[in-house]
Every structure is written in C-alpha cells, then in structure tokens.
Design an enzyme around this catalytic site. Structure first.
Site, PDB file in Angstrom:
ATOM      1  N   ASP A 286       0.863  -1.169   0.000  1.00 39.39           N
ATOM      2  CA  ASP A 286       0.000   0.000   0.000  1.00 39.39           C
ATOM      3  C   ASP A 286       0.906   1.227   0.000  1.00 39.39           C
ATOM      4  O   ASP A 286       1.902   1.270   0.720  1.00 39.39           O
ATOM      5  CB  ASP A 286      -0.894  -0.008   1.241  1.00 39.39           C
ATOM      6  CG  ASP A 286      -1.791   1.210   1.297  1.00 39.39           C
ATOM      7  OD1 ASP A 286      -2.459   1.501   0.295  1.00 39.39           O
ATOM      8  OD2 ASP A 286      -1.805   1.881   2.345  1.00 39.39           O
ATOM      9  N   ASP A 528      -1.479  -0.296   6.511  1.00 41.94           N
ATOM     10  CA  ASP A 528      -1.653   0.292   7.834  1.00 41.94           C
ATOM     11  C   ASP A 528      -3.058   0.827   8.068  1.00 41.94           C
ATOM     12  O   ASP A 528      -3.384   1.237   9.172  1.00 41.94           O
ATOM     13  CB  ASP A 528      -0.633   1.420   8.060  1.00 41.94           C
ATOM     14  CG  ASP A 528      -0.863   2.593   7.109  1.00 41.94           C
ATOM     15  OD1 ASP A 528      -1.599   2.432   6.121  1.00 41.94           O
ATOM     16  OD2 ASP A 528      -0.286   3.669   7.367  1.00 41.94           O
TER      17      ASP A 528
END
Length: 772
Positions: A286, A528
């Site tokens: 990501d 996250d």
C-alpha cells in the site's frame, strides 16, 4: 467500577502473545519420539552398559535446548506484544482515557473512530456517520451504517465516521472474544515445513516396529546372542531410524528467528509467518504508510476558473470541513494544519471519508448566513471525464503530488445524486513524504526475484509517479483499478503484467490478492489502514505497520512496531534462512534414517550379527549430524524457499542413505571375511564404523556447500573428533572401537571413497534431472 470488577464484570480474556511455560515444557517433553527414545533408554539402563545409553542423554540435552530457546522467544514476544497492544479510549468520570483491553468493564462507554477495533460487544450510544465492517465475523464485505441503539460485535472494526458504544458483554461472553487472543498467539502449526516433518515421522514410526521385531529375533535366535546383547543390537538398529533432532532443530530455528526479528522491533504474531515470508514471490504494497510516510503537507491551493467562492472563503470552507471530522485521515489532517478553522462556521450534517467513497463532505452554515453542501475528495471520482479541472489534477498527479478537489454540491449528502452537478471550486495539492528506506527495500525485492505490486486507493497516475521516484520497475504504466476486469483469471493476467494500481477499493484489494494466489503465487500484503484489512487477512502473509489501525494489527501475522519498512528484507531473509537451512539439515537426518532401515533389512536377510552398538551410532550421529546441524541451521541463507519439502528432501536423502548403507554393509561383510576368531566382532564393527563415518562426513560436506572457511572448519573438526576417538585409548575403550591391522582399515577407506564418488555423481544427476 470497582464493584463491577469485584463481580467479575471485566473483560478478562487473556490476550497472550506466546504459549505458557507449561505449554512449552509439555510440547518439548511429551512428544511421540521422546517417548520412543525414552523407552529404549530405559531398556539400555537395564541391560547396560551406560555408554550404550548415550543417546538418551542427547535427547535430554536437546529437549532442554528446545525449552530454553522457546522461552527466549516467549519473552521476546511478550515484551513486544505489550508495546503493540491496543488501548481503547474509554470515558471515565466524563473524560476520555486510554485503557488496556482487559481493563474494560461492563457498562463502559468506549469511543470509536476509523481503524478502531471493537474489543467487546456493545450498543451504539453515539454515531456520526459511523460505518462498521463486520466482514471478519460475517464474511460480508460491505460496511454497515450504525445508528444509536444498534448492536456492535467484538471483532468488527470502524471504517468511517465516529461514535461510541456501551459495553454490554465482556470477557468470554463477547461474540468474538477469542479473535484477538488467537491472532497473537505463538503457534507451531499450519506450515508446510512442520506438516512435512510430521508426515516423515509417521512413516518412520510405521517402519520401526517390524524392524525391531526382526532385529531382536535375528540376534536372539539366529546369532544365539544372550538376550542382553540381542536387545542392545536391536536398540542400536532402531535408534538411528528416529530423526529426533529434526523436530528440535525446526523449533529452535523458528524460535531464534523470532528473537532475531524481535530485536528489529518485528512482532511475529504467528510463528509460521517466518516460513511463509520465505516462500513469498509477490509482495503487495500500500502506498500510504509504506512507500510514503503517513503525514502530508499542503503545497498549494489552486482556485478553479468557475469557482463559486473567492480564495479566502475556500480556505474557510476547508477549515470548517476539517473541524467537522473528529477523526481526520492524514490527507484531511494536512488540510486542517494548513487551514485552521475560523469562528462562525457551523456544521449541520457530516459525511466522514471512507475508502469506498473516496470523498467526505459536510453541510455548512457560514458566518454570513449562507449555507451549502461541500465535498472534498478524489477529482477523478467527483468529476466527469473531459473536465478541465480533472486534466489539471492528473498533471499534478503525474508529478507525484496528491490532489483533492473541493466542490460545492447542489444536493444533500444523503441524496443519491450527491456527486452530480458539482461546482468545482479548488484543487488542494498535497506533497507526499517518501520514506527514506523505500527505494532500498524495493531494490532488495527486485534482487531476490520478489515482484512488488503497489496497490493503492489513490489516483493511479500519482501512485505511479511516486513508485517511479523510488525506482520501481514498471511504474511507468499505472493501471486504474476501476477498469480492471471482474473475472479472476483476466484480473490475474493484468496483475502479472502491471506493477502499479490506483483507485483500488478495499474489496478489490482482497480480489487482487485472491487472483494472484489463484496463479500459484505466495502473496504478502503490507498496509496500515482499515482499507487494507480484508486483503491483509486473505494474503498468505499480512504485514502491518505498528502505527497503523488496530484492525490491521489484529489480522496481520507480522507487525513492524517501529514502522520501519526497511525491516521487511530482514524478515524475508530470516524466513529464508530458517527454511533453507532446515531443508539442508533434514537431508542429513533422513539420510541416517534411510541407511539405518537398509542395514536392519540386510542384517535380518543375511542372518549376520548387527554390526553396531548404540554407542557407535550415537557417536556417528553426534559428529556427522547433531553438532553440524545446529551450526548449519543458524547459518545465513538467501535462497527462496520452494514448495514440496518432503519430495525435495527425500529426493536426496534416500539415494544417499542407500549408498551409505550398501557401502557400509559391504565393508562389514569384507571385515567378517578378513577377521575371525573370538573378539573379532569388535574389529568388524570398527571397520564398518569407519566406513559409515567417512561416507556420512562426505554427505555433510556436500550439504555444507557452498563452502566457506567456517563450513570447511566445521567438517574438518568433526573428522578430527572421530580421529581422537580412534587415537585416545580410554575413548577407544569407551566406544568399543579399535582398528586392527592396516589392510582392513585402508579397505574401509577405499570403499568409503568409492561411495563418495558415487554420491557426488548421484547428487549431480539428481540436480540436473530434477532442477529446483
């Protein structure tokens, strides 16, 4: 609160990061093969002498080493788990206070925001656009909009909005109270390596009973040994069949891996994750929080030509939008920092940002009495294709900037047409902070043949620009995930070809991981944010940042507590070290098993005395397997782990064992013809032991490749140890080994040399015939 604690109305579910001391001792002591070896040891204690029971002391030492190493891993895991433990915010005496999960009591009011995991069951008392994802419990990926009075289940997590709920069920009564405990428990199961070893041990167990019966009958009734000597020879034939140290070494290697990673602030929540990372060939990253740091800065505010307001009022609207969201994401936080809220603005309705929508909004009343609905989000989501503002935003994105659109909406936030007929007002240009360690980490993955895929919810062009700045190959062809085919096979084809993907929804992230796995890839996913949770859960290995949401940390197998992306190469390298080295030493152990089974069969078939006593094979196992295996299991190893562990190990171990067994038996038969008379059995045994040692030493030399100075020194040291046994009188007596004459010892050396040549040719043929 004290009364509720006294009544036991507290969330007392133990969240453990490791097994208890009792579990560790039980797992290392009460094993199938410790039981087998223990019984054989007790038998030797009865029939004597004690030197034939040395294998029992080795098992005791090995078990103690296993317990000590796992206790070290337990201490590391426990200390790291405290650092990474979630602390929900609870209202106590009217004030928000962060508390440990186990301190929550029945009736507590727990605040919720994006990324927070619901740790107890409850009932919503406040909701401001509160959307909760219950997919980990129900399998349904769509978030559920919660209103006051709705139920909240433990194990779900917040994806948008904020609110609070009252704890109605705590402890083991909660719907999913065991999820957090299971997510962070030290485990030694569900890995190909351990499953393969268990399968091998099961096969060995089946072979041992008939071999034991055949040996004791042969020695007792055919050779006419007294029962004590027959039992000793039977034990000598059975003990080396058991690769008992292989299980120990696997546990020790994993445990030491946990300790090493713990020193780098990597919390391994599931032990097989070390093995899984060694097998990874695709890592999905990501962008936010992984390639870039979490924070951003507003670089510019560009007022658009047909903006309905002036520059100053646009700044005030942005400040009011920021104030309307109690839990801003990093993008909105940058807006808040750049445009502080001004007095006089009032929010009458708010729509929090969510990864699925890609925008947030608020209905605002200004200080001059003017009211309006405003949206802040992705330009390519809010604007139609061909719009001039969209082209300008894409130009900025191509330079690696992140761009938000501020637009006025003619409809209410809850109107299905909320994003139609917008009045574009301004572009908020955000500068992203690249992680200093990202480029080096991406280079490492490229060198190790691990494909890196950047999967982000941001604009594809912007993500591609960031990836290009970091030198990621293939970053110049970003793909907009809204154009990805829904079919899994076609999606997998695009994923194999492209590297960077933007505008990926949380559900698409999950689908992309599944598509890669369907193509046979072992996939690691890093993230996250709450938009990464579903993909993290489905990936073979989920890696969460320590600063990430509580939900991501709960489902990930590995948590980088210091948020250091540069720790990933160490994690991958540790996994490769463990798996590659265990594969090496497994070949050593199973070569011994193979030649032991063959020798037992040949002895029974030819009706000769079994050539060895337990002490002889204990000596050989210690010098050619036990001691070297400990060093080799902990050595550096960068080779990527490959599947089919059992097949690959047996491919080399069985031929090696057959060659060693046949050569040793040939030397034994030659010695029987050469030596005769009373006491000749010791001379025959000594010649056979020398042959088997030299062949086993060459197997060790092959497995120790590529040779380095310490590997050569290890092999030489084992050879010197055996020479010491042959040269020192009291060691000769203790191990009942003495070479007689010169003809047979040199004949044993010649047979071992010929076997070593055959071994070399066989290993090379197998390597060519069955390339890795």
């Amino acid at each position: 609160m004290a009364e509720r604690v006294a009544r036991g109305e507290v969330n007392d579910v133990p969240v453990r990061s490791s097994r208890s001391l009792a579990d560790i001792v039980r797992a290392n002591v009460f094993t199938r093969f410790n039981a087998i070896i223990g019984v054989l040891f007790l038998i030797i204690l009865v029939v004597g002498p004690i030197q034939d029971g040395l294998f029992g002391f080795v098992i005791i030492a090995n078990t103690a080493i296993g317990i000590v190493q796992e206790l070290r891993a337990k201490r590391t895991l426990d200390s790291l788990a405290v650092v990474g433990e979630a602390r929900p915010t609870v209202r106590r005496d009217g004030k928000p206070v962060p508390v440990a999960t186990h301190e929550i009591v029945l009736g507590d009011v727990i605040e919720l925001g994006p990324g927070d995991k619901c740790v107890v069951d409850g009932e919503v008392v406040e909701a401001d656009g509160l959307e909760i994802d219950e997919s980990l419990l129900t399998g349904e990926a769509d978030p559920v909009l919660k209103r006051p009075g709705d139920a909240v289940m433990s194990g779900s997590f917040v994806v948008a909005g904020s609110g609070a709920h009252t704890a109605t069920k705590v402890g083991r009564e909660a719907y999913a109270a065991r999820l957090a405990e299971e997510a962070s428990r030290f485990t030694l199961v569900h890995s190909e390596l351990r499953t393969g070893i268990s399968r091998i041990l099961k096969y060995v167990t089946w072979m041992m009973l008939p071999a034991a019966i055949g040996l004791v009958a042969s020695q007792l009734f055919v050779q006419r040994h007294d029962w004590r000597e027959a039992v000793r020879r039977m034990v000598a034939g059975i003990v080396p069949m058991v690769p008992e140290g292989l299980v120990l070494l696997t546990s020790v290697a994993f445990a030491i891996g946990v300790v090493r990673l713990g020193r780098r602030q990597c919390l391994v929540q599931e032990l097989p994750a070390i093995e899984g990372l060694a097998r990874v060939d695709v890592v999905c990253l990501d962008k936010t929080g992984t390639l870039t740091e979490g924070g951003m800065d507003v670089a510019e505010l560009r007022l658009l030509p047909r903006a309905p307001v002036e520059d100053e009022q646009a700044r005030q609207v942005l400040g009011a939008l920021g104030e309307a969201d109690p839990r801003p994401n990093p993008s909105l936080q940058a807006v808040i920092d750049a445009f502080p809220a001004r007095p006089g603005w009032r929010c009458t309705q708010a729509l929090p940002f969510s990864s699925a929508r890609k925008y947030s909004g608020a209905a605002l009343n200004g200080p001059d009495g003017e009211s309006g609905t405003w949206l802040l989000g992705a330009p390519d989501v809010l604007l139609p294709e061909g719009d001039g503002a969209l082209a300008e935003a894409e130009d900025l994105g191509a330079k690696g900037m992140r761009v938000l659109l501020l637009a006025r909406a003619p409809y209410d936030l809850d109107d299905p047409r909320a994003t139609q007929d917008l009045q574009p007002t301004a572009l908020v240009v955000l500068a992203q902070r690249l992680r200093s360690d990202a480029a080096q980490t991406l280079r490492y993955f490229a060198e190790q043949d691990v494909a890196a895929k950047v999967i982000s919810g941001d604009n594809a062009v912007s993500v591609g620009a960031v990836a290009a700045q970091l030198g990621l190959p293939g970053a110049d062809g970003p793909v907009d995930a809204r154009r990805l085919p829904a079919d899994r096979d076609r999606m997998a084809g695009v994923l194999d070809r492209a590297t960077v993907f933007g505008r990926v929804t949380p559900r698409q992230k999950r689908d992309m991981v599944g598509a890669l796995q369907a193509r046979g890839h072992t996939v690691a996913m890093t993230g996250d944010g709450v938009n990464d949770v579903l993909a993290l859960k489905d990936a073979d290995i989920g890696v969460a940042m320590g600063s990430g949401s509580e939900a991501t940390r709960a489902v990930a197998q590995i948590v980088l507590l210091n948020n250091g992306f540069d720790a990933l190469p160490s994690v991958v390298a540790e996994g490769r070290r463990v798996i590659g080295n265990i594969t090496r030493v497994a070949t050593l152990f199973l070569t011994k098993t193979a030649y032991s089974v063959l020798l037992a069969i040949l002895v029974v078939a030819t009706r000769v005395p079994y050539p060895f006593l337990p002490r002889h094979l204990t000596l050989l196992s210690t010098l050619t397997i036990g001691v070297p295996a400990f060093f080799l299991a902990l050595a550096p190893n960068k080779e990527r782990a490959r599947p089919h562990f059992v097949r690959r190990v047996m491919r080399y171990a069985v031929p090696s064992g057959l060659i060693a067994g046949l050569a040793t038996f040939a030397a034994y038969l030659l010695a029987r013809a050469h030596y005769s008379g009373p006491g000749s059995l010791q001379a025959q045994t000594s010649a056979a032991t020398l042959t088997l040692f030299l062949i086993s030493l060459w197997v060790l030399a092959i497995i120790a490749r590529p040779w380095t100075w310490w590997r050569v020194a290890l092999v030489v040291a084992m050879g010197v140890g055996f020479l010491a046994v042959l040269a020192v009188p009291w060691l000769q007596h203790f191990f009942a080994l003495k070479l007689v004459g010169t003809v047979m010892p040199w004949a044993a050396v010649a047979i071992a040399t010929a076997a070593a040549v055959v071994l070399e040719l066989t290993w090379r043929w197998i390597g060519r015939r069955f390339p890795a």
